[in-house]
Design an enzyme around this catalytic site. Structure first.
Site, mmCIF file in Angstrom:
data_model
loop_
_atom_site.group_PDB
_atom_site.id
_atom_site.type_symbol
_atom_site.label_atom_id
_atom_site.label_comp_id
_atom_site.label_asym_id
_atom_site.label_seq_id
_atom_site.Cartn_x
_atom_site.Cartn_y
_atom_site.Cartn_z
ATOM 1 N N PHE A 12 0.829 -1.216 0.000
ATOM 2 C CA PHE A 12 0.000 0.000 0.000
ATOM 3 C C PHE A 12 0.866 1.271 0.000
ATOM 4 C CE2 PHE A 12 -2.328 2.859 3.196
ATOM 5 C CZ PHE A 12 -2.944 3.597 2.199
ATOM 6 N N ILE A 13 1.604 1.511 1.061
ATOM 7 C CA ILE A 13 2.349 2.780 1.158
ATOM 8 C C ILE A 13 3.546 2.762 0.202
ATOM 9 C CG2 ILE A 13 3.478 4.418 2.715
ATOM 10 C CD1 ILE A 13 2.066 3.008 5.060
ATOM 11 N N THR A 37 3.442 -10.962 -1.139
ATOM 12 C CA THR A 37 2.621 -11.741 -0.211
ATOM 13 C C THR A 37 1.154 -11.385 -0.496
ATOM 14 O OG1 THR A 37 2.521 -9.985 1.456
ATOM 15 C CG2 THR A 37 4.438 -11.470 1.550
ATOM 16 N N PHE A 80 10.125 -0.552 3.503
ATOM 17 C CA PHE A 80 8.713 -0.674 3.876
ATOM 18 C C PHE A 80 8.322 -2.123 4.165
ATOM 19 C CE2 PHE A 80 8.732 3.077 1.085
ATOM 20 C CZ PHE A 80 7.885 3.961 1.730
ATOM 21 N N THR A 99 9.830 -11.730 9.411
ATOM 22 C CA THR A 99 9.927 -10.712 8.350
ATOM 23 C C THR A 99 10.380 -9.370 8.917
ATOM 24 O OG1 THR A 99 8.243 -11.766 7.007
ATOM 25 C CG2 THR A 99 8.582 -9.427 6.630
ATOM 26 N N THR A 124 5.986 2.723 12.837
ATOM 27 C CA THR A 124 4.595 3.040 13.195
ATOM 28 C C THR A 124 4.454 3.643 14.591
ATOM 29 O OG1 THR A 124 2.493 1.927 13.748
ATOM 30 C CG2 THR A 124 4.436 0.577 13.857
ATOM 31 N N ASP A 125 3.386 4.410 14.785
ATOM 32 C CA ASP A 125 3.088 4.958 16.120
ATOM 33 C C ASP A 125 2.719 3.863 17.118
ATOM 34 O OD1 ASP A 125 0.578 4.305 15.076
ATOM 35 O OD2 ASP A 125 -0.349 6.257 15.488
ATOM 36 N N TYR A 148 2.371 -7.445 16.328
ATOM 37 C CA TYR A 148 2.797 -6.585 15.205
ATOM 38 C C TYR A 148 3.650 -5.429 15.724
ATOM 39 C CZ TYR A 148 2.554 -2.572 12.053
ATOM 40 O OH TYR A 148 2.880 -1.470 11.307
ATOM 41 N N LYS A 152 7.647 -4.495 15.244
ATOM 42 C CA LYS A 152 8.118 -3.233 14.643
ATOM 43 C C LYS A 152 9.063 -2.512 15.613
ATOM 44 C CE LYS A 152 7.217 -1.604 11.195
ATOM 45 N NZ LYS A 152 7.758 -1.784 9.810
ATOM 46 N N ASN A 178 -2.368 5.192 8.114
ATOM 47 C CA ASN A 178 -2.467 5.722 6.750
ATOM 48 C C ASN A 178 -3.810 5.333 6.122
ATOM 49 O OD1 ASN A 178 0.719 5.992 5.163
ATOM 50 N ND2 ASN A 178 0.345 6.001 7.354
ATOM 51 N N ASP A 270 -15.090 -6.754 21.355
ATOM 52 C CA ASP A 270 -13.814 -6.167 20.937
ATOM 53 C C ASP A 270 -12.849 -7.262 20.506
ATOM 54 O OD1 ASP A 270 -12.078 -4.177 20.363
ATOM 55 O OD2 ASP A 270 -12.034 -3.309 22.381
HETATM 56 P P1 NAD Z 1 1.471 -3.627 3.222
HETATM 57 O O1 NAD Z 1 1.164 -4.840 4.037
HETATM 58 O O2 NAD Z 1 0.428 -3.047 2.344
HETATM 59 O O3 NAD Z 1 2.755 -3.884 2.312
HETATM 60 C C1 NAD Z 1 3.832 -4.641 2.745
HETATM 61 C C2 NAD Z 1 4.604 -5.070 1.510
HETATM 62 O O4 NAD Z 1 5.750 -5.803 1.928
HETATM 63 C C3 NAD Z 1 3.807 -5.983 0.578
HETATM 64 O O5 NAD Z 1 3.959 -5.559 -0.759
HETATM 65 C C4 NAD Z 1 4.422 -7.342 0.791
HETATM 66 O O6 NAD Z 1 4.351 -8.177 -0.360
HETATM 67 C C5 NAD Z 1 5.848 -6.965 1.135
HETATM 68 N N1 NAD Z 1 6.540 -7.992 1.916
HETATM 69 C C6 NAD Z 1 6.077 -8.622 3.039
HETATM 70 N N2 NAD Z 1 6.984 -9.519 3.458
HETATM 71 C C7 NAD Z 1 8.044 -9.429 2.617
HETATM 72 C C8 NAD Z 1 9.294 -10.096 2.533
HETATM 73 N N3 NAD Z 1 9.638 -11.030 3.423
HETATM 74 N N4 NAD Z 1 10.140 -9.750 1.535
HETATM 75 C C9 NAD Z 1 9.798 -8.803 0.634
HETATM 76 N N5 NAD Z 1 8.625 -8.152 0.656
HETATM 77 C C10 NAD Z 1 7.759 -8.466 1.635
HETATM 78 O O7 NAD Z 1 1.975 -2.564 4.274
HETATM 79 P P2 NAD Z 1 1.811 -0.966 4.260
HETATM 80 O O8 NAD Z 1 0.526 -0.624 4.885
HETATM 81 O O9 NAD Z 1 2.137 -0.463 2.920
HETATM 82 O O10 NAD Z 1 2.969 -0.589 5.283
HETATM 83 C C11 NAD Z 1 4.309 -0.373 4.823
HETATM 84 C C12 NAD Z 1 5.193 -0.129 6.024
HETATM 85 O O11 NAD Z 1 4.690 0.988 6.763
HETATM 86 C C13 NAD Z 1 5.245 -1.302 7.003
HETATM 87 O O12 NAD Z 1 6.565 -1.416 7.468
HETATM 88 C C14 NAD Z 1 4.313 -0.880 8.129
HETATM 89 O O13 NAD Z 1 4.699 -1.449 9.355
HETATM 90 C C15 NAD Z 1 4.482 0.614 8.115
HETATM 91 N N6 NAD Z 1 3.311 1.394 8.585
HETATM 92 C C16 NAD Z 1 2.079 1.223 8.024
HETATM 93 C C17 NAD Z 1 1.009 2.012 8.458
HETATM 94 C C18 NAD Z 1 -0.368 1.883 7.848
HETATM 95 O O14 NAD Z 1 -1.289 2.568 8.307
HETATM 96 N N7 NAD Z 1 -0.564 1.084 6.816
HETATM 97 C C19 NAD Z 1 1.183 2.941 9.472
HETATM 98 C C20 NAD Z 1 2.473 3.096 10.018
HETATM 99 C C21 NAD Z 1 3.522 2.325 9.549
#
Ligand code: NAD
Length: 340
Positions: A12-13, A37, A80, A99, A124-125, A148, A152, A178, A270
């Site tokens: 996503f991000i 994944t 990411f 991971t 992350t927060d 989780y 992190k 996000n 919950d």
């Molecule tokens: P996501 O789950 O959408 O994407 C994670 C990506 O990592 C995926 O494309 C997945 O295929 C890849 N991945 C997972 N395991 C892997 C591996 N072993 N090798 C290679 N690629 C691998 O996550 P997101 O929401 O895009 O978040 C991205 C980062 O931001 C993460 O580190 C998350 O902890 C952090 N984060 C997310 C949020 C949120 O609101 N989504 C908020 C704060 C921080």
């Protein structure tokens, strides 16, 4: 910044960030490393594939040999890749540790060997844990409550240890929740939007009074780029958004946007662990020039509209929600039995 490695760039991000950084004149090549994944999809990168600067590698961050080959020649890494879905961590914590912790250490090792000029570790927060009052600054204690967030927090510490021990120029960003287009439909805004689009009921956990801070994904990516360019090695930067909402308030906004009412909502017990409130102080990133600029209501409307216009992107990911729910609850039941 000649060549940048982006791990998890099909998520996503990460995919929003890849599109952003590809347009930077001083970036010659962006290498995306993603294991694809359940959370990663090439489609998320969309028009980015038109750019001759993009190289996509389907592979795992735990593959030290592959990581070493890709990091060689890179001036920067933005990391990411992670297991990121909190609910899944309740019944598959091992994958999160593997991971998020070992994966980060593998990337940091390669960054050290090849002398990258900047390594941004995206976090992350949730590592600060629940805060009934006040806001966490970057020096606040880490009190994660769920696997989780704990994984992190551990990955943040591993990344920073490579700065203190080996001088790897690591920065950590910690953002709040996000939202935006093409987030996986398991997450609350996509989940509720897509259920309402299908005329299905929403399930609101507990009393619905858990507070989350919302940040548009584009604002987070702007903050991450700022830290990539100007962040001081060894430092952590909180990237908060401007909108705090309880899950009940968020639900009310989505109901209004979709022309639905509270009859569409059922209250359910919950979830296993649900932190009451997260809140961060964002002064340090503001000092770098970080300002979230996306209006929440407008961003939410555009996000919902993306789900309305792109059912082909999210519906296949929820092809058999009943089966997924059965698998999930069976896994949780067996976990409970194991701990009984
Ligand atoms: P996501 O789950 O959408 O994407 C994670 C990506 O990592 C995926 O494309 C997945 O295929 C890849 N991945 C997972 N395991 C892997 C591996 N072993 N090798 C290679 N690629 C691998 O996550 P997101 O929401 O895009 O978040 C991205 C980062 O931001 C993460 O580190 C998350 O902890 C952090 N984060 C997310 C949020 C949120 O609101 N989504 C908020 C704060 C921080």
């Amino acid at each position: 910044m000649e060549r940048v490695l982006v791990t998890g760039g099909a998520g996503f991000i990460g995919s929003h960030f890849v599109k952003r950084i590809l347009s930077a004149d001083d970036v010659a090549e962006v290498i995306v490393l993603d294991a694809l994944t359940y959370a990663g999809h090439r489609e998320n990168l969309g028009e980015a594939f038109l750019s001759p600067k993009l190289t996509f590698v389907h592979g795992n961050i735990l593959d030290a040999g592959l990581v070493d080959t890709l990091v060689k020649g890179c001036s920067a890494i933005v990391h990411f890749a992670a297991e990121s879905h909190v609910d899944r961590s309740f019944f598959a914590a091992g994958a999160f540790v593997t991971t998020n912790v070992h994966g980060t250490q593998t990337i940091a090792d390669a960054a050290m060997r090849h002398g990258v000029k900047k390594f941004v570790h995206v976090s992350t927060d949730e590592v600060y844990g629940p805060l009934p009052h006040g806001s966490a600054s970057e020096t606040a204690p880490l009190r994660p409550t769920v696997p989780y967030a704990a994984s992190k927090a551990a990955s943040d510490l591993i990344a920073l240890s490579y700065f203190h021990t080996y001088g790897v120029p690591v920065c950590v960003t910690r953002s709040s929740n996000n939202f935006g287009p093409h987030q996986h439909p398991e997450k609350i805004i996509p989940l509720f939007s897509t259920r309402l689009l299908r005329g299905q009921q929403l399930t609101l956990h507990g009393d619905g009074l858990h507070v989350r801070n919302w940040l548009h994904v584009e604002d987070n990516c702007a903050g991450i780029e700022l830290v990539l360019r100007d962040g001081v090695p060894g430092e952590i930067y909180n990237l908060a958004g401007g909108t705090d909402l309880t899950s009940k308030e968020l639900t009310a906004r989505l109901l209004k946007l979709m022309g639905a009412d509270w009859d569409s909502v059922v209250h359910v017990p919950d979830r296993r662990s649900n932190d009451i409130r997260y809140s961060m102080c964002g002064q340090k990133a503001a000092g770098l020039g970080y300002r979230p600029v996306r209006d929440f209501e407008e961003g939410l409307e555009q996000t919902v509209d993306w789900y309305r216009r792109n059912p082909d992107r999210w519906a296949p990911l929820m092809r058999n929600p009943q089966a997924a729910a059965v698998t999930l609850s069976a896994a949780m039941r067996s976990e409970e039995e194991a701990h009984a």
